[in-house]
Design a protein around this motif. Structure first.
Motif, mmCIF file in Angstrom:
data_model
loop_
_atom_site.group_PDB
_atom_site.id
_atom_site.type_symbol
_atom_site.label_atom_id
_atom_site.label_comp_id
_atom_site.label_asym_id
_atom_site.label_seq_id
_atom_site.Cartn_x
_atom_site.Cartn_y
_atom_site.Cartn_z
ATOM 1 N N GLY A 194 14.065 20.414 1.842
ATOM 2 C CA GLY A 194 15.102 20.055 2.324
ATOM 3 C C GLY A 194 16.097 19.349 1.424
ATOM 4 O O GLY A 194 15.376 19.002 0.337
ATOM 5 N N THR A 195 17.089 19.004 1.806
ATOM 6 C CA THR A 195 18.182 18.440 0.868
ATOM 7 C C THR A 195 18.523 16.995 1.318
ATOM 8 O O THR A 195 18.819 16.806 2.673
ATOM 9 N N GLU A 196 18.587 15.907 0.483
ATOM 10 C CA GLU A 196 18.803 14.503 1.088
ATOM 11 C C GLU A 196 20.300 14.512 1.601
ATOM 12 O O GLU A 196 21.104 15.139 0.898
ATOM 13 N N PRO A 197 20.765 14.151 2.615
ATOM 14 C CA PRO A 197 19.663 13.046 3.339
ATOM 15 C C PRO A 197 18.829 14.043 4.576
ATOM 16 O O PRO A 197 18.492 13.528 5.396
ATOM 17 N N ASP A 198 19.324 15.264 4.691
ATOM 18 C CA ASP A 198 18.899 16.248 5.688
ATOM 19 C C ASP A 198 17.518 16.667 5.170
ATOM 20 O O ASP A 198 17.269 18.210 5.225
ATOM 21 N N PHE A 199 16.415 15.782 5.108
ATOM 22 C CA PHE A 199 15.217 16.343 4.625
ATOM 23 C C PHE A 199 14.520 17.121 5.768
ATOM 24 O O PHE A 199 14.678 16.725 7.078
ATOM 25 N N THR A 200 13.683 18.166 5.672
ATOM 26 C CA THR A 200 13.074 18.767 6.741
ATOM 27 C C THR A 200 11.673 18.694 6.711
ATOM 28 O O THR A 200 10.942 19.182 7.649
ATOM 29 N N GLY A 201 10.987 17.869 5.485
ATOM 30 C CA GLY A 201 9.537 17.820 5.835
ATOM 31 C C GLY A 201 9.035 16.992 4.600
ATOM 32 O O GLY A 201 9.759 16.907 3.533
ATOM 33 N N ARG A 202 7.864 16.357 4.428
ATOM 34 C CA ARG A 202 7.285 15.807 3.363
ATOM 35 C C ARG A 202 5.716 16.329 3.374
ATOM 36 O O ARG A 202 5.329 16.399 4.372
ATOM 37 N N TYR A 203 5.431 16.767 2.122
ATOM 38 C CA TYR A 203 4.088 17.409 2.111
ATOM 39 C C TYR A 203 3.218 16.698 0.731
ATOM 40 O O TYR A 203 3.700 16.174 -0.288
ATOM 41 N N GLN A 204 2.010 16.817 0.986
ATOM 42 C CA GLN A 204 1.213 16.323 -0.254
ATOM 43 C C GLN A 204 0.348 17.712 -0.826
ATOM 44 O O GLN A 204 -0.069 18.502 -0.105
ATOM 45 N N GLN A 205 0.077 17.798 -2.122
ATOM 46 C CA GLN A 205 -0.601 19.037 -2.620
ATOM 47 C C GLN A 205 -2.029 18.537 -2.622
ATOM 48 O O GLN A 205 -2.466 17.829 -2.797
ATOM 49 N N ILE A 206 -2.700 19.523 -2.211
ATOM 50 C CA ILE A 206 -4.164 19.304 -1.967
ATOM 51 C C ILE A 206 -4.885 20.625 -2.571
ATOM 52 O O ILE A 206 -6.141 20.527 -2.164
ATOM 53 N N GLN A 207 -4.272 21.145 -3.471
ATOM 54 C CA GLN A 207 -5.300 22.566 -4.185
ATOM 55 C C GLN A 207 -6.449 21.732 -5.063
ATOM 56 O O GLN A 207 -7.025 22.559 -5.583
ATOM 57 N N ASP A 208 -6.294 20.332 -5.559
ATOM 58 C CA ASP A 208 -7.405 19.617 -6.080
ATOM 59 C C ASP A 208 -8.551 19.200 -5.201
ATOM 60 O O ASP A 208 -9.447 18.706 -5.888
ATOM 61 N N LEU A 209 -8.595 19.237 -3.918
ATOM 62 C CA LEU A 209 -9.428 18.993 -3.130
ATOM 63 C C LEU A 209 -10.439 19.630 -3.142
ATOM 64 O O LEU A 209 -10.493 20.982 -3.199
ATOM 65 N N ALA A 210 -11.717 19.111 -2.921
ATOM 66 C CA ALA A 210 -13.018 19.908 -2.961
ATOM 67 C C ALA A 210 -13.292 20.248 -1.511
ATOM 68 O O ALA A 210 -12.838 19.593 -0.370
#
Length: 241
Positions: A194-210
């Motif tokens: 989304g675009t500040e201030p109207d965010f629609t989510g927040r995420y973490q990248q997990i492609q490096d997790l075993a």
């Protein structure tokens, strides 16, 4: 003749006086013997002091009994661990459709009893999770998920939400190991949608997790002066392609 008799009488009187004096000296010499006997009678009184110290060792023999109770309490907790493993297996079977009701997930949402998302073989979304409010412990909620394989290049996990005027606080995700070690901090990493201030989510990248089990921590971090709560939100875990 009279002088000789007087001299003889004087010698006899002197001899008698010396004999009586020596007799009184011997009688006074016997008086310390009473003191010696009295001190000797005090000597056996030290013997009860030695015997009275023996009962003090008795409490030390009771301490190992209390220590033995500790392993028993630990042994009673062991079956609980196995029962939790059984329930987690049931939760893993509920993730087949990838679309879950957040209110129906097993667990209470604490770190030691997180909400169970189960094994994530494809995108999983837990919808309509209650809003997070300011103040502990209402500003954080934990979810558990298991990666069955190596994540893809676009794998991610986080929260989706719609901000409103009455709920301006976004939801921040973090990735934590079950041991408590934080792998990806809420503010140290992550990205917005989304675009500040109207965010629609927040995420973490997990492609490096075993492959393995992880905990997704969702929390409210902004000030109550900005917003007392977050909006209701969806939890998303996508292992990628």
């Amino acid at each position: 003749m009279i002088r000789k008799c007087g001299w003889t009488l004087g010698v006899i009187l002197l001899a008698g006086g010396c004999g009586s004096a020596s007799h009184h000296g011997s009688s006074t010499a016997q008086s310390p013997s009473a003191d010696v006997s009295g001190s000797a009678s005090d000597t056996p009184s030290a013997t009860p002091d030695v015997t009275t110290s023996a009962p003090e060792e008795t409490p030390t023999t009771e301490e190992p009994v209390e220590e033995s109770s500790t392993p028993q309490s630990a042994s009673t907790e062991a079956p609980q661990t196995s029962s939790e493993d059984d329930t987690s297996g049931d939760d893993e079977q509920q993730t087949g459709d990838g679309d879950l009701d957040c209110g129906s997930l097993a667990g209470s949402g604490t770190f030691t009893d997180p909400l169970q998302l189960g094994t994530v073989d494809g995108p999983v979304t837990a919808r309509n999770c209650p809003a997070l409010t300011s103040g502990s412990p209402f500003n954080v909620r934990y979810f558990s998920f298991t990666l069955s394989g190596t994540p893809g290049s676009n794998a991610h996990a986080g929260a989706s939400f719609v901000l409103t005027q009455s709920a301006l606080g976004p939801v921040y995700p973090a990735i934590v190991q079950p041991s408590g070690w934080v792998l990806k901090n809420s503010l140290g990493s992550g990205y917005w949608t989304g675009t500040e201030p109207d965010f629609t989510g927040r995420y973490q990248q997990i492609q490096d997790l075993a492959p393995g089990t992880y905990i997704l921590r969702t929390e409210k971090l902004d000030s109550p002066l900005h917003s007392l709560s977050t909006p209701p939100y969806d939890v998303v875990v996508d292992p990628g392609d």
